[in-house]
Enzyme design. Sequence first.
Site, PDB file in Angstrom:
ATOM      1  CG  HIS A 193      -0.428   0.106   2.559  1.00  0.00           C
ATOM      2  ND1 HIS A 193       0.350  -0.887   3.111  1.00  0.00           N
ATOM      3  CD2 HIS A 193      -0.542   1.051   3.537  1.00  0.00           C
ATOM      4  CE1 HIS A 193       0.669  -0.561   4.355  1.00  0.00           C
ATOM      5  NE2 HIS A 193       0.147   0.629   4.638  1.00  0.00           N
ATOM      6  CD  GLU A 240       2.710  -0.219   7.769  1.00  0.00           C
ATOM      7  OE1 GLU A 240       2.495   0.863   8.331  1.00  0.00           O
ATOM      8  OE2 GLU A 240       1.780  -0.979   7.401  1.00  0.00           O
TER       9      GLU A 240
HETATM   10  C1  DHB Z   1      -3.709   3.203   6.638  1.00  0.00           C
HETATM   11  C2  DHB Z   1      -2.857   3.373   7.734  1.00  0.00           C
HETATM   12  C3  DHB Z   1      -1.926   2.389   8.024  1.00  0.00           C
HETATM   13  O1  DHB Z   1      -1.101   2.461   9.101  1.00  0.00           O
HETATM   14  C4  DHB Z   1      -1.798   1.271   7.212  1.00  0.00           C
HETATM   15  O2  DHB Z   1      -0.824   0.385   7.518  1.00  0.00           O
HETATM   16  C5  DHB Z   1      -2.639   1.115   6.119  1.00  0.00           C
HETATM   17  C6  DHB Z   1      -3.593   2.078   5.834  1.00  0.00           C
HETATM   18  C7  DHB Z   1      -4.728   4.244   6.313  1.00  0.00           C
HETATM   19  O3  DHB Z   1      -4.637   5.361   6.852  1.00  0.00           O
HETATM   20  O4  DHB Z   1      -5.644   3.956   5.537  1.00  0.00           O
HETATM   21 FE    FE Z   2       0.556   1.201   8.940  1.00  0.00          FE
END
Ligand code: DHB
Ligand code: FE
Length: 281
Positions: A193, A240
């Site tokens: 992501h 992560e």
């Molecule tokens: C979001 C935040 C996070 O820490 C993550 O690992 C994935 C998505 C978010 O803000 O959508």
């Molecule tokens: Fe996160």
Amino acid sequence: MARIVGMVTTSHVPMIGKAIGAGLQQEPYWKPFFDGFDGVHDWLDRVKPDVAVVFYNDHGLNFFLDKLPTFAIGAAETYRNADEGWGLPAFSPFRGDPELSWHLIESLVADEFDMTTCQDMLVDHAFAIPMALLWPNASPWPVKTVPISVNTIQHPLPRAARCYALGQSVGRAIEAYPADLKVLIIGTGGLSHQLDGRRAGFINKEFDLMCLEKLVSSPLEIARYSIATLIEEAGSQGVEILMWLAARAALGESVRKVHMNYHIPISNTASGVLVLEPSES
Ligand code: DHB
Ligand code: FE
């Protein structure tokens, strides 16, 4: 002696906390994600861990850009969650295990991992949401906890191989702990992501599935990636996956896959959960 009973690694998207708070687990959007935890619950009911060592990345609740340790470990009696601005319901406090924390700290520092030690530590969504996914509606939480936070928000980040070595060191320290404890390793974050910039919304299913496979059989192939390559392949927050690597390393070489689920998307994130047990050969 303490014994590692297995590992659960999972995504930690804040929206999951909102869905739990609103009871949306059976809604069509959420069902394929939450159903992925049934296998985790069955396994946890069987192994009944006493304590969880949790690799996660703080996102600015306990540490901010002004003071940001590369590796930090909790040594508190209790860890509280607090409002991060997501509008999430507050999670009840988590029990610590200071004795195990200090054993890990002694062992890690002797092993040249110079940890920042925190006798007061707030834990953010990356710690609390996985706990709520593993033990829904639990009150009190059924395990004591030791949080280990890895910097993934301010560069330079620790290399994947270094995070892997950290996990190995934690694994060795646990196996040398004299108390008769069943220890669960948790790793949270990912999968692919990116939350901002030109590639916001970026997801790489092929890379995620490759990682899920390699994490079982040949995690060192993932540990070899540079941070730049991980970001290119998994997105700037997909890095992560470092937490999954650290957790996997704690288990030792040979593992058995118990359960896995992969689902796109949760919010704008590829979500995954993986359960592994150490195996003899
Ligand atoms: C979001 C935040 C996070 O820490 C993550 O690992 C994935 C998505 C978010 O803000 O959508
Ligand atoms: Fe996160």
